[in-house]
Design an enzyme around this catalytic site. Structure first.
Site, short mmCIF file in Angstrom:
data_model
loop_
_atom_site.label_atom_id
_atom_site.label_comp_id
_atom_site.label_asym_id
_atom_site.label_seq_id
_atom_site.Cartn_x
_atom_site.Cartn_y
_atom_site.Cartn_z
N ASP A 1 0.87 -1.23 0.09
CA ASP A 1 -0.13 0.03 -0.18
C ASP A 1 1.05 1.24 0.00
O ASP A 1 1.97 1.17 0.39
CB ASP A 1 -0.94 -0.15 1.25
CG ASP A 1 -1.87 1.13 1.24
OD1 ASP A 1 -2.23 1.43 0.33
OD2 ASP A 1 -2.29 1.79 2.39
N LYS B 1 -16.20 8.71 -4.92
CA LYS B 1 -14.64 9.78 -4.71
C LYS B 1 -15.28 11.38 -4.37
O LYS B 1 -14.37 12.14 -5.02
CB LYS B 1 -14.07 9.56 -5.87
CG LYS B 1 -13.45 7.99 -5.85
CD LYS B 1 -12.43 7.92 -6.98
CE LYS B 1 -11.62 6.55 -6.73
NZ LYS B 1 -10.48 6.17 -7.78
#
Length: 644
Positions: free
Chosen positions: A360, A475
């Site tokens: 990540d 988003k």
């Protein structure tokens, strides 16, 4: 195999396939009356003791079913007789057999075969015992971790609040959760205050996720009114009802799926097995060849057999097993000093066989400490303050567009400063909120300070009426606020720049609203600025607003964030804010070491490809001479999807 056997296999296959499917539940969507009816509970007083006893008797304890364990004697036998040990045992038996043949023929036989057989037996037994001891010790340590902190839960039954072992919870129990608790089951939130959970163990999300009593998504994993077993409560408190226990929880499904997978052979086990086949073939071929040669040369058949056994045993590398075991054990001890516990010695070599590492970005490769480095408005990029106590800011709220941008970043933001930090420099203050919103809060606080006010007062003067929180599907985050000097509500939105721009039909330039059609030069300039900021490795957010029609949306209007009854398109684009999240100091060196070992490092992120590529170059994942798919597409002037 009988019919029952086939039925069991089919049932197991069906169970595994069910576990692989998307979760299908409606606990987060149904009304509270239906929840109480299904669970036969009361969200105020909890289960009755009689109902609890009935459910617990029927459903059993709230715990994951442990995977089937291998008996210790079988583990010991595998170490003693498995793999390369088998070849050594065969060699030892042949040595004893050869000595027996010699002892039956000669009065004073040579004892070399006897000694060799004893040595082989000693090597196999000692290395087997040593390997078993090492793995048993690691397994004992892992088991001790489970018993260190027995988990408990605060539960309400018949209106009485008590603390019980988490394994004694059942469906319909009402539990109280506070910051620092580990969730004992899958729950639906009844009510909460500033409640956040760490879902990293479940979803990999590095930032704490806020929870609320409202259903925000159809996807149960994304909705805010559910929290899941084994996740941690980071802050706040909540009251919730248990909707799933044990193996039926989300984590239980994952655990069941993981435990249903078979154990593949490790690379070293495969190599040793291959080596055994080769050695065995060569040894038998040479032994049989010389056995027939002995007959041709008129040797006695007993001597020929002894010769056959001697050739076969001579080809067995007696020291290999001990060498491999010692090397793996020494490596395991070195890893233990670095706080890495090795449960299986062969796993040490498997780590060395790693070909790819996926990591990540936020909080792993980077520090997760963002600062607003640049802003873009009025078609120009301007620097922000990045060093505490040093003013480098080039933008000013005296400019109308800048003031509008700062206002949006203040209102469409849930981060707050922690108390008692008035004497701390703004950029050094600690915040409650995720890294991006904290960075925005610090940037706008610096601006408001120059005007003699602060973010708290600005928010107080613009009361929030409704909000749609950010989620990974849309988003964007949007909220509607009252204005102190107007009857119009102000809608503010922030999110992924391309998503925000798509919802805008105009742009604010020097305080004036300008039309922005699809082929507008403003959109091209936006894209150029976006690529430039992303190319610096900065995370970019877009901001827009809209003053709602006072006649359609008067004060007191019942805004709804479920069945959205206010405009989310036709907005006015205001600007961009770009935040830098510096890499962790040791990451470039770690990436370089991985590459030197032939390991490919892949960064996984939801950021824009331009930003992601810049960060990847900064930490060495993408070398200076390498090109990304986007680079190749740009050079050739073709769409990304057409790049081979």
């Amino acid at each position: 195999m009988g019919k029952d056997g086939f039925k069991k296999l089919d049932k197991k296959k069906e169970d595994i396939n069910d576990l692989k499917k998307e979760m299908d539940m409606d606990w987060h969507r149904i009304e509270w009356d239906e929840v109480q009816r299904r669970l036969e509970t009361n969200i105020e007083t909890g289960l009755t003791k009689a109902k609890y006893a009935e459910l617990f008797e029927r459903l059993g304890p709230n715990q994951l079913t442990p995977p089937k364990t291998t008996p210790e004697w079988i583990k010991f036998c595998k170490q003693l007789f498995g793999g390369f040990s088998t070849l050594l045992w065969i060699g030892a038996i042949l040595c004893f057999f050869a000595y027996g043949i010699q002892a039956s023929k000669y009065i004073d036989p040579a004892e070399d075969n006897l000694y060799l057989g004893c040595v082989l037996t000693f090597v196999v037994v000692v290395t087997g015992v040593f390997a078993y001891y090492q793995e048993a010790k690691s397994a004992a340590i892992m088991d001790s971790f489970k018993k260190m902190v027995p988990q408990s839960a605060t539960v309400i039954r018949e209106g009485e609040t008590t603390v019980v072992d988490a394994v004694k919870l059942t469906l319909g129990d009402i539990i109280l959760i506070k910051g620092g608790d580990k969730l004992p089951a899958d729950v639906r939130i009844i009510q909460c205050s500033s409640f956040k959970v760490d879902n990293s163990s479940l979803t990999g999300e590095s930032e704490p996720q806020s929870r609320s009593a409202e259903c925000t998504e159809d996807n149960p994993i994304e909705t805010k009114n559910l929290a899941f077993f084994s996740t941690n409560a980071v802050e706040g408190n909540a009251k919730a009802v248990v909707i799933s226990c044990g193996d039926n929880t989300v984590m239980g499904r994952i655990a069941s799926l993981a435990s249903s997978l078979g154990n593949d052979q490790t690379p070293i086990a495969i190599e040793i097995e291959h080596f055994i086949h080769i050695i065995s073939g060569v040894a038998v071929f040479l032994g049989v060849t010389f056995f027939f040669l002995a007959f041709i040369l008129k040797y006695n058949w007993l001597e020929a057999v002894v010769f056959l056994i001697g050739i076969i045993v001579a080809n067995v590398p007696e020291g290999l097993l001990a060498t491999v075991t010692v090397c793996l054990t020494l490596t395991a001890k070195r890893m233990a000093k670095k706080n890495c516990l090795v449960k299986n010695l062969e796993a040490v070599e498997t780590l060395g066989s790693t070909s790819t590492i996926c990591s990540d970005k936020t909080g792993t490769l980077t520090q997760n400490r963002m600062t607003v480095a640049h802003v873009w408005y009025d078609l120009g990029i301007k620097k922000g303050d990045t060093v505490p106590g040093t003013k480098e800011r080039e933008f000013d709220t005296k400019e109308p567009t800048c003031k509008a941008l700062v206002k949006i970043a203040s209102l469409c933001n849930r981060a707050v400063f922690l108390a008692d930090q008035d004497d701390v420099l703004i950029l050094s203050r600690n915040c409650q909120g995720d890294a991006s919103e904290s960075a925005l809060l610090k940037a706008v606080e610096l601006c408001w300070k120059d005007e003699g006010t602060n973010t708290v007062d600005v928010r107080a003067n613009h009361k929030k009426v409704i909000e749609i929180p950010f989620n990974s599907t849309n988003k964007y985050q949007v909220s509607v606020h009252e204005q102190p000097d107007s009857d119009q509500h102000l809608l503010v939105m922030k999110g992924a720049p391309e998503r925000i721009l798509d919802r805008c039909s105009s742009i604010l330039i020097e305080g004036q609203v300008k039309d922005m059609p699809a082929d507008s030069d403003y959109r091209k300039k936006f894209q150029a600025a976006y690529e430039e900021l992303g190319g610096l490795g900065e995370r970019v957010l877009g901001f827009c607003h809209l003053e709602l029609d006072a006649e359609k949306f008067p004060k007191g209007f019942a805004f709804d964030n479920e069945e959205v009854n206010f405009p989310l398109d036709g907005l006015c684009f205001v600007g961009l804010m770009a935040m830098i999240d510096p890499p962790r100091s040791g990451v470039p060196d770690a990436v370089a070491k991985c590459k030197s070992a032939g390991i490919k490092v892949i960064m996984v992120t939801g950021d824009h490809p331009i930003t992601a590529a810049a960060i990847a170059r900064g930490v060495g994942i993408i070398s200076k001479d390498s090109k990304t798919v986007e680079d190749v597409a740009h050079d050739k002037g073709i769409p990304v999807e057409n790049v081979n």
